[in-house]
Design a protein around this motif. Structure first.
Motif, mmCIF file in Angstrom:
data_model
loop_
_atom_site.group_PDB
_atom_site.id
_atom_site.type_symbol
_atom_site.label_atom_id
_atom_site.label_comp_id
_atom_site.label_asym_id
_atom_site.label_seq_id
_atom_site.Cartn_x
_atom_site.Cartn_y
_atom_site.Cartn_z
ATOM 1 N N ARG A 376 0.830 -1.210 0.000
ATOM 2 C CA ARG A 376 0.000 0.000 0.000
ATOM 3 C C ARG A 376 0.861 1.253 0.000
ATOM 4 N NH1 ARG A 376 -5.457 -0.751 2.102
ATOM 5 N NH2 ARG A 376 -5.847 -2.951 2.533
ATOM 6 N N LEU A 377 1.912 1.253 0.812
ATOM 7 C CA LEU A 377 2.745 2.441 0.940
ATOM 8 C C LEU A 377 3.630 2.655 -0.279
ATOM 9 C CD1 LEU A 377 3.807 2.074 4.688
ATOM 10 C CD2 LEU A 377 2.242 3.773 3.738
ATOM 11 N N LEU A 378 4.122 1.564 -0.877
ATOM 12 C CA LEU A 378 5.097 1.689 -1.954
ATOM 13 C C LEU A 378 4.465 1.784 -3.335
ATOM 14 C CD1 LEU A 378 7.680 -0.908 -0.612
ATOM 15 C CD2 LEU A 378 7.983 1.564 -0.715
ATOM 16 N N SER A 379 3.349 1.114 -3.545
ATOM 17 C CA SER A 379 2.741 1.110 -4.880
ATOM 18 C C SER A 379 1.355 1.733 -4.913
ATOM 19 C CB SER A 379 2.648 -0.338 -5.402
ATOM 20 O OG SER A 379 1.694 -1.084 -4.660
ATOM 21 N N GLY A 380 0.782 2.004 -3.732
ATOM 22 C CA GLY A 380 -0.580 2.532 -3.686
ATOM 23 C C GLY A 380 -1.643 1.475 -3.932
ATOM 24 N N ARG A 381 -1.235 0.208 -3.991
ATOM 25 C CA ARG A 381 -2.179 -0.888 -4.224
ATOM 26 C C ARG A 381 -1.975 -1.964 -3.175
ATOM 27 N NH1 ARG A 381 -1.065 -2.675 -10.241
ATOM 28 N NH2 ARG A 381 1.090 -2.444 -9.501
ATOM 29 N N ALA A 382 -3.069 -2.560 -2.739
ATOM 30 C CA ALA A 382 -3.007 -3.609 -1.729
ATOM 31 C C ALA A 382 -3.006 -4.984 -2.396
ATOM 32 C CB ALA A 382 -4.202 -3.485 -0.783
ATOM 33 N N LEU A 383 -2.702 -5.992 -1.599
ATOM 34 C CA LEU A 383 -2.833 -7.365 -2.089
ATOM 35 C C LEU A 383 -4.291 -7.661 -2.415
ATOM 36 C CD1 LEU A 383 -0.597 -9.300 0.483
ATOM 37 C CD2 LEU A 383 0.076 -8.300 -1.709
ATOM 38 N N ARG A 384 -4.511 -8.507 -3.430
ATOM 39 C CA ARG A 384 -5.866 -8.926 -3.793
ATOM 40 C C ARG A 384 -5.990 -10.427 -3.555
ATOM 41 N NH1 ARG A 384 -6.337 -6.039 -9.654
ATOM 42 N NH2 ARG A 384 -5.297 -8.019 -10.179
ATOM 43 N N VAL A 385 -7.061 -10.816 -2.905
ATOM 44 C CA VAL A 385 -7.256 -12.225 -2.543
ATOM 45 C C VAL A 385 -8.522 -12.752 -3.184
ATOM 46 C CG1 VAL A 385 -7.750 -13.810 -0.647
ATOM 47 C CG2 VAL A 385 -5.994 -12.060 -0.381
ATOM 48 N N ARG A 386 -8.408 -13.939 -3.771
ATOM 49 C CA ARG A 386 -9.576 -14.659 -4.288
ATOM 50 C C ARG A 386 -9.487 -16.087 -3.744
ATOM 51 N NH1 ARG A 386 -7.335 -11.911 -8.270
ATOM 52 N NH2 ARG A 386 -6.213 -13.756 -9.044
ATOM 53 N N ARG A 387 -10.548 -16.565 -3.147
ATOM 54 C CA ARG A 387 -10.507 -17.905 -2.585
ATOM 55 C C ARG A 387 -11.857 -18.572 -2.733
ATOM 56 N NH1 ARG A 387 -9.838 -15.495 3.473
ATOM 57 N NH2 ARG A 387 -11.903 -14.563 3.598
ATOM 58 N N SER A 388 -11.780 -19.856 -2.827
ATOM 59 C CA SER A 388 -12.979 -20.679 -2.899
ATOM 60 C C SER A 388 -12.756 -21.874 -1.987
ATOM 61 C CB SER A 388 -13.243 -21.112 -4.341
ATOM 62 O OG SER A 388 -12.186 -21.942 -4.806
ATOM 63 N N GLU A 389 -13.650 -22.834 -2.059
ATOM 64 C CA GLU A 389 -13.471 -24.033 -1.254
ATOM 65 C C GLU A 389 -12.239 -24.821 -1.670
ATOM 66 O OE1 GLU A 389 -15.099 -25.023 1.382
ATOM 67 O OE2 GLU A 389 -16.401 -23.258 1.337
ATOM 68 N N GLN A 390 -11.883 -24.748 -2.960
ATOM 69 C CA GLN A 390 -10.770 -25.550 -3.469
ATOM 70 C C GLN A 390 -9.479 -24.766 -3.674
ATOM 71 O OE1 GLN A 390 -13.816 -25.453 -5.188
ATOM 72 N NE2 GLN A 390 -14.615 -27.255 -4.093
ATOM 73 N N ASP A 391 -9.580 -23.467 -3.988
ATOM 74 C CA ASP A 391 -8.395 -22.729 -4.419
ATOM 75 C C ASP A 391 -8.195 -21.454 -3.604
ATOM 76 O OD1 ASP A 391 -7.622 -24.274 -6.947
ATOM 77 O OD2 ASP A 391 -9.738 -23.804 -7.313
ATOM 78 N N PHE A 392 -6.925 -21.040 -3.551
ATOM 79 C CA PHE A 392 -6.542 -19.762 -2.932
ATOM 80 C C PHE A 392 -5.623 -19.041 -3.903
ATOM 81 C CE2 PHE A 392 -3.706 -17.069 -0.449
ATOM 82 C CZ PHE A 392 -4.594 -16.402 0.380
ATOM 83 N N GLU A 393 -5.988 -17.820 -4.265
ATOM 84 C CA GLU A 393 -5.173 -17.005 -5.162
ATOM 85 C C GLU A 393 -4.907 -15.659 -4.514
ATOM 86 O OE1 GLU A 393 -5.939 -18.433 -9.766
ATOM 87 O OE2 GLU A 393 -6.654 -16.477 -9.085
ATOM 88 N N LEU A 394 -3.701 -15.176 -4.748
ATOM 89 C CA LEU A 394 -3.317 -13.875 -4.206
ATOM 90 C C LEU A 394 -2.547 -13.123 -5.275
ATOM 91 C CD1 LEU A 394 -2.008 -13.074 -0.694
ATOM 92 C CD2 LEU A 394 -0.756 -12.222 -2.674
ATOM 93 N N ASP A 395 -2.901 -11.858 -5.485
ATOM 94 C CA ASP A 395 -2.239 -11.014 -6.460
ATOM 95 C C ASP A 395 -1.340 -10.026 -5.726
ATOM 96 O OD1 ASP A 395 -3.708 -12.332 -8.341
ATOM 97 O OD2 ASP A 395 -5.195 -10.734 -8.593
ATOM 98 N N LEU A 396 -0.084 -9.986 -6.132
ATOM 99 C CA LEU A 396 0.914 -9.099 -5.531
ATOM 100 C C LEU A 396 1.263 -7.999 -6.539
ATOM 101 C CD1 LEU A 396 3.131 -8.492 -3.342
ATOM 102 C CD2 LEU A 396 4.621 -10.008 -4.668
ATOM 103 N N PRO A 397 1.055 -6.716 -6.201
ATOM 104 C CA PRO A 397 1.334 -5.644 -7.159
ATOM 105 C C PRO A 397 2.830 -5.451 -7.384
ATOM 106 C CG PRO A 397 0.724 -4.711 -5.038
ATOM 107 C CD PRO A 397 0.524 -6.196 -4.926
ATOM 108 N N LEU A 398 3.183 -5.132 -8.618
ATOM 109 C CA LEU A 398 4.567 -4.851 -9.002
ATOM 110 C C LEU A 398 4.721 -3.373 -9.335
ATOM 111 C CD1 LEU A 398 5.238 -7.904 -11.337
ATOM 112 C CD2 LEU A 398 6.033 -7.615 -8.976
ATOM 113 N N VAL A 399 5.934 -2.891 -9.261
ATOM 114 C CA VAL A 399 6.269 -1.521 -9.611
ATOM 115 C C VAL A 399 7.255 -1.565 -10.775
ATOM 116 C CG1 VAL A 399 7.285 0.659 -8.816
ATOM 117 C CG2 VAL A 399 5.896 -0.743 -7.249
ATOM 118 N N ALA A 400 6.993 -0.772 -11.817
ATOM 119 C CA ALA A 400 7.869 -0.789 -12.993
ATOM 120 C C ALA A 400 9.247 -0.269 -12.627
ATOM 121 C CB ALA A 400 7.256 0.055 -14.108
ATOM 122 N N ALA A 401 10.275 -0.959 -13.096
ATOM 123 C CA ALA A 401 11.658 -0.530 -12.847
ATOM 124 C C ALA A 401 11.965 0.720 -13.666
ATOM 125 C CB ALA A 401 12.615 -1.666 -13.205
ATOM 126 N N PRO A 402 12.725 1.652 -13.112
ATOM 127 C CA PRO A 402 13.044 2.882 -13.879
ATOM 128 C C PRO A 402 13.947 2.583 -15.062
ATOM 129 C CG PRO A 402 14.287 2.800 -11.815
ATOM 130 C CD PRO A 402 13.314 1.655 -11.775
#
Length: 402
Positions: A376-402
């Motif tokens: 949140r502090l470095l990219s302005g975006r938080a982790l995103r979580v999607r889960r169901s009974e069978q699966d767990f997914e997590l999205d991690l934001p990236l920052v473009a390299a200069p």
């Protein structure tokens, strides 16, 4: 028009309660209520990050602008135009020395009116505020201007008429007094408007500076948690091996020394290249193999590895995702836990099948919550979580390299 002055307002205090989420469920929330995820769940908090200390209310510089040129130009304009338009010179012309004596008196009068009202404006600004006492400020402003401008104008016109040896018509006197008062009120309004604009700009800059300092303080506090958190989990693995397999424990010590060198090198950086994080993740995977053999498997998308030089992310971010999956899921040689990491746009996508443990492995409870706050502090975006009974997914934001 420019102006000068210095005025202070109380600086807003900084401090917000940050809550952290259970490592396997979802990332931590900030001071606002947690946002619903794709599966309709909410973030669950189990550890509260202490409030950061309030920002010190450092004294900020006041609004200061040099208005001497404007004051001289305005006084010159009023001193030349008003006497001519109101007929104060009578029959005198530029060829008469009395004309120039009167002109000098009118210029001095214009400067005295401007400078005096300017001084009164600055003095009353130190005691009255538009937001705290708007009506009292307005009354004091008008009264001070009128009670100063009218007598000074009458005295100045009388002295000028005396120097020129000319009578001072009552109608001309009333006209010039009225014009001077109106002009003073107009100029005072312009001063106040510009003061408010400059103070607004100063407020915005000050708030931005405080927010930046607050974010830096929060980030420093979060980074300070990473090293103990990582060491806690690594020593937990080492302790298990010491009691079960001394040979592997030795290799674990050597591997741990290698990867902790990366931890020490990365601790001074807010963001590190994705390629470095992938290399570190493979080393950490070796630690897990020493303990669990092939019960934990890591699958890296070729596209993710190919993009290693183009993206940045917080140190130990990928390791946190793998550690979180191990902590909250069952694993066995015949039923391994597989964590797959891929790339979708500017997000790292982590996926694993959900096989919840009956009791979680020991942990500090800070992993995903800490990572979420750093994102949140470095990219302005938080982790995103999607889960169901069978699966767990997590999205991690990236920052473009200069």
């Amino acid at each position: 028009m420019s102006f000068s002055g210095s005025f202070q307002r109380p600086a807003p205090s900084s401090g917000a309660t940050r809550s952290e989420a259970h490592g396997g469920a979802a990332p931590g929330a900030d001071a606002s209520p947690p946002a619903p995820k794709a599966d309709g769940g909410r973030l669950e908090a189990d550890n509260a990050l202490p409030n950061p200390p309030p920002a010190q209310a450092a004294r900020r510089p006041g609004v200061r602008v040099d208005d001497r040129r404007v004051m001289l130009a305005g006084s010159l304009g009023f001193g030349l135009l008003i006497p001519q338009l109101s007929g104060l010179f009578g029959s005198l012309g530029p060829g008469d020395l009395r004309f120039w004596a009167g002109q000098a008196a009118y210029l001095a009068l214009a400067l005295a009116v401007w400078a005096g009202n300017r001084w009164l404006l600055f003095r009353q600004r130190e005691h009255f505020d538009w937001f705290g006492q708007p009506w009292r400020k307005l009354v004091m402003l008008v009264v001070a201007n009128v009670l100063y401008t009218a007598p000074v104008t009458v005295l100045g016109l009388w002295l000028a008429a005396l120097l020129m040896g000319q009578p001072l018509p009552r109608a001309a006197l009333q006209l010039v007094v009225a014009v001077n008062v109106i002009c003073v009120l107009f100029v005072t309004h312009a001063y106040e408007t510009l003061f408010l604009i400059r103070e607004r700009e100063s407020d915005l800059m000050w708030v931005e500076r405080l927010q930046r300092a607050r974010a830096q303080a929060e980030l420093a506090a979060l980074k300070a948690q990473v090293d103990p958190h990582f060491l806690f989990n690594s020593l937990n693995t080492l302790g298990h091996l010491i009691s079960h397999d001394s040979a592997r424990a030795r290799e674990c010590c050597d591997t741990l020394a290698e990867i902790y060198r990366y931890v020490l090198a990365a601790r001074d950086h807010d963001l590190v290249p994705l390629a470095d994080e992938l290399a570190f993740l493979r080393q950490y995977q070796r630690l897990l193999e020493l303990r669990f053999d092939q019960a934990v498997q890591l699958q890296l998308d070729p596209a993710l590895q190919a993009a290693g030089a183009r993206w940045l992310l917080p140190p130990l971010a990928l390791q946190t995702l793998l550690e979180n999956a191990v902590k909250h899921n069952r694993m066995a040689q015949d039923e391994p836990l597989r964590l797959r990491l891929g790339l979708q746009g500017d997000w790292v996508v982590a996926h694993n099948r959900r096989r919840p443990r009956s009791s979680a492995l020991p942990g500090s409870g800070r992993g995903l919550a800490n990572l979420d706050e750093r994102c949140r502090l470095l990219s302005g975006r938080a982790l995103r979580v999607r889960r169901s009974e069978q699966d767990f997914e997590l999205d991690l934001p990236l920052v473009a390299a200069p």
